[in-house]
Design an enzyme around this catalytic site. Structure first.
Site, short mmCIF file in Angstrom:
data_model
loop_
_atom_site.label_atom_id
_atom_site.label_comp_id
_atom_site.label_asym_id
_atom_site.label_seq_id
_atom_site.Cartn_x
_atom_site.Cartn_y
_atom_site.Cartn_z
N SER A 1 0.85 -1.20 0.00
CA SER A 1 0.00 0.00 0.00
C SER A 1 0.88 1.24 0.00
CB SER A 1 -0.90 0.03 1.23
OG SER A 1 -1.44 1.33 1.36
N HIS B 1 -0.94 -1.10 -4.55
CA HIS B 1 -2.24 -0.74 -3.96
C HIS B 1 -2.24 0.76 -3.67
CE1 HIS B 1 -5.93 -1.68 -1.71
NE2 HIS B 1 -5.53 -0.78 -0.83
N ASP C 1 -4.41 3.91 -2.28
CA ASP C 1 -5.55 4.27 -1.43
C ASP C 1 -5.98 5.71 -1.67
OD1 ASP C 1 -5.98 1.89 0.25
OD2 ASP C 1 -3.93 2.26 0.91
N MET D 1 -8.49 8.60 -0.75
CA MET D 1 -9.41 9.01 0.33
C MET D 1 -9.81 10.45 0.14
SD MET D 1 -7.52 7.34 3.63
CE MET D 1 -6.68 5.76 3.53
N HIS E 1 -7.90 1.56 -4.72
CA HIS E 1 -8.92 1.38 -3.68
C HIS E 1 -9.55 2.75 -3.39
CE1 HIS E 1 -9.56 0.29 0.89
NE2 HIS E 1 -10.69 0.54 0.28
N MET F 1 -11.80 5.12 -1.49
CA MET F 1 -12.54 5.38 -0.25
C MET F 1 -13.12 6.77 -0.39
SD MET F 1 -9.76 3.64 2.29
CE MET F 1 -8.53 3.66 0.99
N MET G 1 -12.06 -5.44 4.26
CA MET G 1 -11.25 -4.59 5.15
C MET G 1 -11.03 -5.32 6.47
SD MET G 1 -10.50 -1.96 3.38
CE MET G 1 -9.50 -1.24 4.70
N ASP H 1 -7.22 -6.23 3.43
CA ASP H 1 -6.51 -4.96 3.54
C ASP H 1 -6.58 -4.42 4.97
OD1 ASP H 1 -5.40 -2.43 3.15
OD2 ASP H 1 -6.99 -1.73 1.80
N GLY I 1 0.86 -2.27 4.04
CA GLY I 1 1.45 -0.93 4.02
C GLY I 1 2.68 -0.90 4.90
#
Ligand code: DX5
Ligand code: ZN
Length: 214
Positions: free
Chosen positions: A6, A31, A33, A35, A64, A66, A135, A173, A195
């Site tokens: 991550s 990966h 993320d 957000m 991913h 979010m 998750m 994850d 991560g």
């Protein structure tokens, strides 16, 4: 086990070098993320940043999302070079329309479930998606503790997929490291995001190799 480092835990002052470091360390996926500070209480980066580092590796990008309204931004993440786009079943977008939009762009679609969301939430969509992301922490931050009680969701989803006659890739994850990945492997997870487990290790290549061996 496939390993997806991550990038949330990378040194953002040199994200490009970090992508190359993970490529050389043998990452199976990158990966990323995303957000928005609304769906989760943290803000990271968006499509322009992903696009800027996409050309540095051939490793597939696992994005991913979010964010509250994934449907609105699918074109941006496709143009940025995403290979897999996962979004939350709890998000505000029309789920079916969002899956169809991702697939119509030639990108693999996946659904993510937060810890309090039961496995059943993805059952109506199993036929239409490539991946379910479970998750194992509350989304929003790296470095949290692994929630082992999420693992029964794996067999629940596998059994339902079998009932429906479809195959599904399952990713987990959050909080995955050398201490917790054995449980993920036993549960039948295909891809583990890590991560801090990879980025805080002294040697990322050795860390990925150790994780992959499970
Ligand atoms: C959390 C993110 C994870 C996170 C994992 O919201 O989706 O991908 O970066 O980090 P670790 O492995 O440190 O829990
Ligand atoms: Zn993630």
């Amino acid at each position: 086990m496939k390993i997806a480092p991550s990038m949330l835990s990378c040194d953002f002052s040199k994200m490009g070098e970090e992508i190359i470091r993970m490529d050389r360390a043998g990452a199976d996926y990158m990966h990323l993320d995303v957000m928005d500070g609304a769906f989760v209480p943290n803000i990271t980066f968006g499509a322009p940043v992903i696009k800027a580092v996409r050309g540095l590796t051939d490793v597939p990008f696992d994005v991913h999302l979010m964010i509250d309204n994934p449907l609105k931004y699918i074109d941006d993440f496709v143009n940025a070079g995403a290979d897999i786009i996962t979004f939350h079943v709890e998000a505000k977008s029309d789920i079916r329309a969002t899956i169809e939009k991702i697939k119509s762009c030639g990108v693999k679609a996946g659904l993510v479930i937060k810890p309090n969301t039961p496995a059943e939430a993805v059952y109506p969509y199993l036929k239409d998606i490539y991946m379910v992301l479970i998750m194992t922490v509350e989304p929003g931050f790296g470095g949290q503790s692994f929630m082992e009680d999420m693992l029964p969701k794996v067999s629940e989803i596998r059994e339902e997929a079998e009932r429906q006659g479809v195959s599904i890739v399952i990713e987990a994850d959050g909080g995955i490291n050398e201490k917790t990945i054995g449980k993920c492997s036993e549960a039948g997870i295909d891809i583990c995001v890590s991560g801090t487990g990879v980025f805080k290790a002294e040697n990322a290549k050795e860390a990925i190799e150790r994780l992959r061996a499970f």
